[in-house]
Design a protein around this motif. Structure first.
Motif, PDB file in Angstrom:
ATOM      1  N   GLU A   1       8.020  12.005   4.157  1.00  0.00           N
ATOM      2  CA  GLU A   1       8.100  10.726   3.453  1.00  0.00           C
ATOM      3  C   GLU A   1       7.869  10.969   1.966  1.00  0.00           C
ATOM      4  O   GLU A   1       6.744  11.248   1.544  1.00  0.00           O
ATOM      5  CB  GLU A   1       7.048   9.763   3.998  1.00  0.00           C
ATOM      6  N   GLU A   2       8.926  10.902   1.190  1.00  0.00           N
ATOM      7  CA  GLU A   2       8.851  11.275  -0.217  1.00  0.00           C
ATOM      8  C   GLU A   2       8.078  10.240  -1.035  1.00  0.00           C
ATOM      9  O   GLU A   2       8.240   9.034  -0.845  1.00  0.00           O
ATOM     10  CB  GLU A   2      10.256  11.464  -0.793  1.00  0.00           C
ATOM     11  N   LEU A   3       7.247  10.750  -1.952  1.00  0.00           N
ATOM     12  CA  LEU A   3       6.426   9.887  -2.806  1.00  0.00           C
ATOM     13  C   LEU A   3       6.686  10.235  -4.269  1.00  0.00           C
ATOM     14  O   LEU A   3       7.141  11.351  -4.579  1.00  0.00           O
ATOM     15  CB  LEU A   3       4.944  10.089  -2.470  1.00  0.00           C
TER      16      LEU A   3
ATOM     17  N   VAL B   1       5.745  13.924   8.059  1.00  0.00           N
ATOM     18  CA  VAL B   1       5.814  13.117   9.279  1.00  0.00           C
ATOM     19  C   VAL B   1       5.977  14.029  10.497  1.00  0.00           C
ATOM     20  O   VAL B   1       5.284  13.893  11.500  1.00  0.00           O
ATOM     21  CB  VAL B   1       7.001  12.123   9.191  1.00  0.00           C
ATOM     22  N   GLU B   2       6.900  14.967  10.411  1.00  0.00           N
ATOM     23  CA  GLU B   2       7.156  15.869  11.530  1.00  0.00           C
ATOM     24  C   GLU B   2       7.884  17.107  11.021  1.00  0.00           C
ATOM     25  O   GLU B   2       8.650  17.037  10.054  1.00  0.00           O
ATOM     26  CB  GLU B   2       8.035  15.177  12.597  1.00  0.00           C
TER      27      GLU B   2
ATOM     28  N   ALA C   1       1.291  23.887   4.654  1.00  0.00           N
ATOM     29  CA  ALA C   1       0.970  22.545   4.173  1.00  0.00           C
ATOM     30  C   ALA C   1       0.395  21.678   5.290  1.00  0.00           C
ATOM     31  O   ALA C   1       0.904  21.666   6.420  1.00  0.00           O
ATOM     32  CB  ALA C   1       2.224  21.899   3.596  1.00  0.00           C
ATOM     33  N   LYS C   2      -0.644  20.940   4.934  1.00  0.00           N
ATOM     34  CA  LYS C   2      -1.309  20.059   5.897  1.00  0.00           C
ATOM     35  C   LYS C   2      -1.237  18.626   5.373  1.00  0.00           C
ATOM     36  O   LYS C   2      -1.684  18.346   4.257  1.00  0.00           O
ATOM     37  CB  LYS C   2      -2.770  20.489   6.067  1.00  0.00           C
ATOM     38  N   ASP C   3      -0.658  17.758   6.139  1.00  0.00           N
ATOM     39  CA  ASP C   3      -0.547  16.329   5.837  1.00  0.00           C
ATOM     40  C   ASP C   3       0.451  16.028   4.715  1.00  0.00           C
ATOM     41  O   ASP C   3       1.280  15.133   4.854  1.00  0.00           O
ATOM     42  CB  ASP C   3      -1.907  15.716   5.489  1.00  0.00           C
ATOM     43  N   TYR C   4       0.329  16.726   3.605  1.00  0.00           N
ATOM     44  CA  TYR C   4       1.204  16.472   2.459  1.00  0.00           C
ATOM     45  C   TYR C   4       1.848  17.777   1.979  1.00  0.00           C
ATOM     46  O   TYR C   4       1.285  18.861   2.157  1.00  0.00           O
ATOM     47  CB  TYR C   4       0.398  15.901   1.277  1.00  0.00           C
ATOM     48  N   VAL C   5       3.009  17.649   1.381  1.00  0.00           N
ATOM     49  CA  VAL C   5       3.523  18.729   0.546  1.00  0.00           C
ATOM     50  C   VAL C   5       3.273  18.324  -0.895  1.00  0.00           C
ATOM     51  O   VAL C   5       3.363  17.144  -1.245  1.00  0.00           O
ATOM     52  CB  VAL C   5       5.030  18.990   0.784  1.00  0.00           C
TER      53      VAL C   5
ATOM     54  N   ILE D   1      10.886  19.073  -1.431  1.00  0.00           N
ATOM     55  CA  ILE D   1      10.551  17.979  -2.348  1.00  0.00           C
ATOM     56  C   ILE D   1       9.175  18.218  -2.953  1.00  0.00           C
ATOM     57  O   ILE D   1       8.373  19.011  -2.458  1.00  0.00           O
ATOM     58  CB  ILE D   1      10.591  16.604  -1.649  1.00  0.00           C
ATOM     59  N   ALA D   2       8.903  17.501  -4.052  1.00  0.00           N
ATOM     60  CA  ALA D   2       7.695  17.780  -4.831  1.00  0.00           C
ATOM     61  C   ALA D   2       6.430  17.152  -4.238  1.00  0.00           C
ATOM     62  O   ALA D   2       5.346  17.729  -4.315  1.00  0.00           O
ATOM     63  CB  ALA D   2       7.883  17.293  -6.269  1.00  0.00           C
TER      64      ALA D   2
END
Length: 759
Positions: A132-134, A51-52, A98-102, A45-46
């Motif tokens: 968690e997609e944003l 989360v895990e 990736a750390k925390d976010y993609v 995903i973009a």
């Protein structure tokens, strides 16, 4: 046959023989016993919060040796910048995982190490990321937002604003006879080398030295950067360049995978290999272009631009990689091109989005800004009813203004055009294409209903970025010549060019020379191949090294023959005595010196050189399909001095092909959730031999550079720089209505709509 006039000859490429007989060795050909294979697990995903990442099932697969996420490489810092003077970009650097976010589809989130590549790929499919997609950001001119909302609150996605200006812009607009507004955009492209990225890292446990095979473009920089990231002394990391299947700006940058294979080889105690597939390449290697321009020009009654005010947006993608804001910097610095434009103000906004990170791609910043500027020229010409050649002639910098300082800087150097005869080249192109006759023929065809037209795009390039290059020349006891340089070969003909310069100085055949490049073990310094710098910087260093070699040879021969030095002369690799006719060869001197003679040359330069040229295109449109057929393509290009005209022409032709791709076919498109819609060569359309015409090259050497001993300027990028501009001008002319085309690529659907609006 001795060769004392090697410069200027169309000598065949020395580096081609192993490639032609199938002896080339690319990184995929490199293997070591007991090696592991690395597979990268990438974000589907973009944009989202991690989360895990569940790796348990993958670790249980037979043949899997290790699986890493960011937690396993927590001691690795972010990948640092190679080129930037801007402050404040550090938070936007990419982590190796990736750390925390993609932040884009393809963002590396884990790596698998396995005993064969198939197990590694199967294991990668068993890793399950919970993300968690944003909502993604997909346009650089959208409202600004936060980069990583929870972990870096308050950090916006506008990473930098690059501003450059000179003159009194407000006064120019206050006095203008006409103000022209124009918005244009260039789509998202990339270089697509035939060889995808790859690396093989080998760790020597006894010496604790890591050697990475598969280096390209900037081996010394990447060596130093990897050593810093792994907290190792510089000498514990060595990079080795093999054959490289194309560079174009995007190969050889320091990507996460380069660092990971080196770390894994040391940590796991086995060689580690990684070679990406084409989909990975299109998703994860640097993208480029993707700029939007808003321009306002103050114009006098004759169509001369008196002031130019520009705001533009650079879509940097998910992170800021090693280039920093180089593309934006170059766009702003070189947008004025060959024109006088006495007052100028540019503001470039570097925005992070949720696309693949962007970097440099052949003529970075100049392809985009040349399109914008030349569109503006055509727009003004149409507005005041002046011919497109004439509007440029009225605005060009005169030869008497050279050297011309813009009063702004690019890549940390003052922008000072070193030499140029811009009006002369425009006239030569008009004569070359026989413009009056061509216009008559086009008018006749248009009367018969054909949609045919021509266009031009003028450009100024930059080349020869310093600050320094080092070259060493070794002479063996058998008279062999070995040139060692820290630059890299990405297909541009480095070996041939440096050998020609050395041959021209020493009067020795190029066939008797070996050129070694891209091996950090063999020379301590090297800036590599980028910014069209090799011929200017390394070529000049080669000239200085060869001259130093002659000096050494004369000194040593004077000792050996007990002859006053001023009675000796150097000719074609030999020392001749004026009185007795004695001859001492370079090989004999090397033998007497312990078996080898070494000379070195260092060339320093604080300023770049500025080649210039004009693209000319003639096209015909198919009203049924909206397709474009290029009937004729000409590039007039002044490179100061051509070391090997055949290589220069080859560079131009190849670059034109890439320019045509960006102008008519290539574009990375995303859907509204950031999924890339062009992740294969079936979707990312590239021109083939059917779409690329025969390219005519009007090669000129009318304005040699005064700032290097060879008079050369770089030739690697001018073949693409104004191709989009010229083709847009030609297509618009073929449509029969000006002021239509405002973006690249000119895909068939866009041409269909433009034709429709043109009536």
């Amino acid at each position: 046959m001795r060769n004392s006039n090697a410069i200027g000859q169309a000598i065949k490429r020395l580096e081609d023989r192993p490639l032609l007989i199938g002896a080339g060795r690319f990184v995929a050909d490199e293997n070591r016993e007991n090696q592991l294979y690395m597979r990268v697990v990438r974000s589907p995903i973009a944009f989202g919060r991690i989360v895990e990442i569940d790796t348990a099932e993958a670790l249980e697969l037979e043949g899997v040796v290790a699986v890493w996420t960011i937690d396993d490489i927590a001691d690795l810092p972010q990948i640092d910048f190679r080129m930037t003077n801007l402050k404040g970009l550090e938070p936007y650097r990419q982590w190796c995982l990736a750390k925390d976010y993609v932040r884009y589809v393809g963002d590396p989130i884990a790596v698998v190490f396995a005993t064969n590549p198939y197990v590694a790929e199967d294991a990668a499919d068993l890793i399950f990321p919970d993300i968690e997609e944003l909502p993604p950001v997909l346009s650089a001119d959208a409202d600004t937002t936060e980069f990583m909302p929870e972990t870096l609150p308050g950090l916006g996605n506008e990473a930098a604003v690059v501003s450059k200006s000179y003159g009194d812009v407000d006064a120019a607009f206050a006095a203008a006879a006409l103000v022209v507004d124009l918005d244009v955009a260039v789509g998202r492209h990339t270089g697509v080398p035939m060889e995808t990225r790859g690396a093989l890292a080998v760790h020597d446990a006894e010496t604790d030295v890591i050697t990475m095979f598969g280096a390209a473009k900037v081996p010394h920089y990447n060596r130093d950067a990897i050593a810093r990231m792994l907290d190792l002394p510089q000498e514990r990391v060595q990079l080795s360049e093999g054959h490289v299947g194309g560079g174009f700006g995007i190969r050889g940058e320091l990507y996460p995978e380069d660092v990971l294979v080196c770390l894994a080889a040391r940590r796991l105690g086995r060689p580690v290999k990684w070679v990406e597939d084409r989909k990975e390449h299109l998703l994860t290697a640097n993208h480029s272009r993707d700029q939007q321009y808003r321009m306002r020009a103050a114009v006098d009654a004759d169509g001369v631009i008196t002031g130019l005010d520009v705001e533009f947006f650079s879509d940097q993608g998910g992170y800021i990689r090693t280039h920093g804001a180089t593309v934006t910097d170059l766009s702003a610095a070189l947008l004025p091109g060959p024109y006088q434009i006495p007052a100028y103000r540019a503001v470039g906004r570097v925005r992070l989005t949720n696309k693949t990170p962007a970097g440099t791609y052949r003529a970075p910043g100049r392809y985009e800004s040349s399109f914008a500027r030349e569109r503006l020229m055509d727009f003004i010409a149409a507005t005041i009813g002046v011919d497109r050649f004439e509007i440029r002639r009225r605005n060009l910098l005169p030869e008497t203004s050279m050297p011309h300082s813009r009063g702004i800087r690019a890549l940390g150097t003052d922008v000072i055009y070193d030499s140029g005869k811009y009006h002369d080249l425009l006239t030569r192109l008009e004569e070359y294409v026989k413009l009056p006759d061509l216009e008559r023929k086009i008018a006749e065809r248009r009367r018969k209903g054909e949609l045919v037209g021509y266009g031009i795009g003028y450009f100024v390039e930059k080349s020869g970025l310093g600050p320094e290059d080092l070259v060493r020349i070794y002479v063996g006891g058998n008279g062999s010549i070995r040139i060692v340089t820290g630059v890299a070969s990405i297909g541009q003909g480095v070996e041939t060019v440096l050998a020609q310069i050395c041959a021209d100085t020493l009067g020795i055949n190029t066939e008797e020379m070996e050129v070694i490049h891209g091996q950090t073990r063999l020379i301590e310094q090297g800036l590599g191949a980028f910014a069209t710098r090799v011929t200017v910087m390394s070529g000049s260093a080669t000239r200085l090294a060869a001259e130093a070699l002659i000096g050494q040879a004369l000194d040593r021969a004077a000792e050996m023959t007990e002859t006053p030095r001023d009675q000796l002369s150097f000719l074609a690799g030999e020392i001749h005595g004026a009185q007795d006719g004695s001859i001492v060869t370079l090989g004999q001197i090397a033998t007497a010196s312990g078996g080898e003679m070494v000379a070195e040359g260092r060339f320093r330069s604080d300023h770049m050189t500025y080649p210039y040229g004009i693209h000319f295109a003639q096209v015909r449109l198919d009203p049924e399909t909206s397709g474009v057929r290029i009937e004729r393509y000409v590039v007039a290009f002044d490179v100061g001095r051509a070391i090997n005209p055949m290589l220069v022409e080859g560079q131009i032709v190849g670059a034109v092909a890439q320019g045509i791709g960006g102008a008519l076919y290539e574009e990375f498109v995303y859907d509204d959730v950031g999924q890339p819609l062009a992740a294969s060569l079936a979707d990312y359309l590239m021109p083939t031999a059917l779409e690329v015409p025969s390219v005519e090259v009007l090669l000129r050497e009318d304005a040699p550079s005064p700032i290097n001993p060879l008079g050369v300027k770089g030739a690697g990028e001018g073949g693409i720089t104004a191709s989009g501009a010229a083709l847009a001008s030609a297509v618009e002319h073929a449509m029969g209505r000006a002021q239509l085309i405002d973006r690249l690529p000119m895909s068939s659907d866009r041409i269909f709509h433009w034709l429709k609006s043109a009536g």
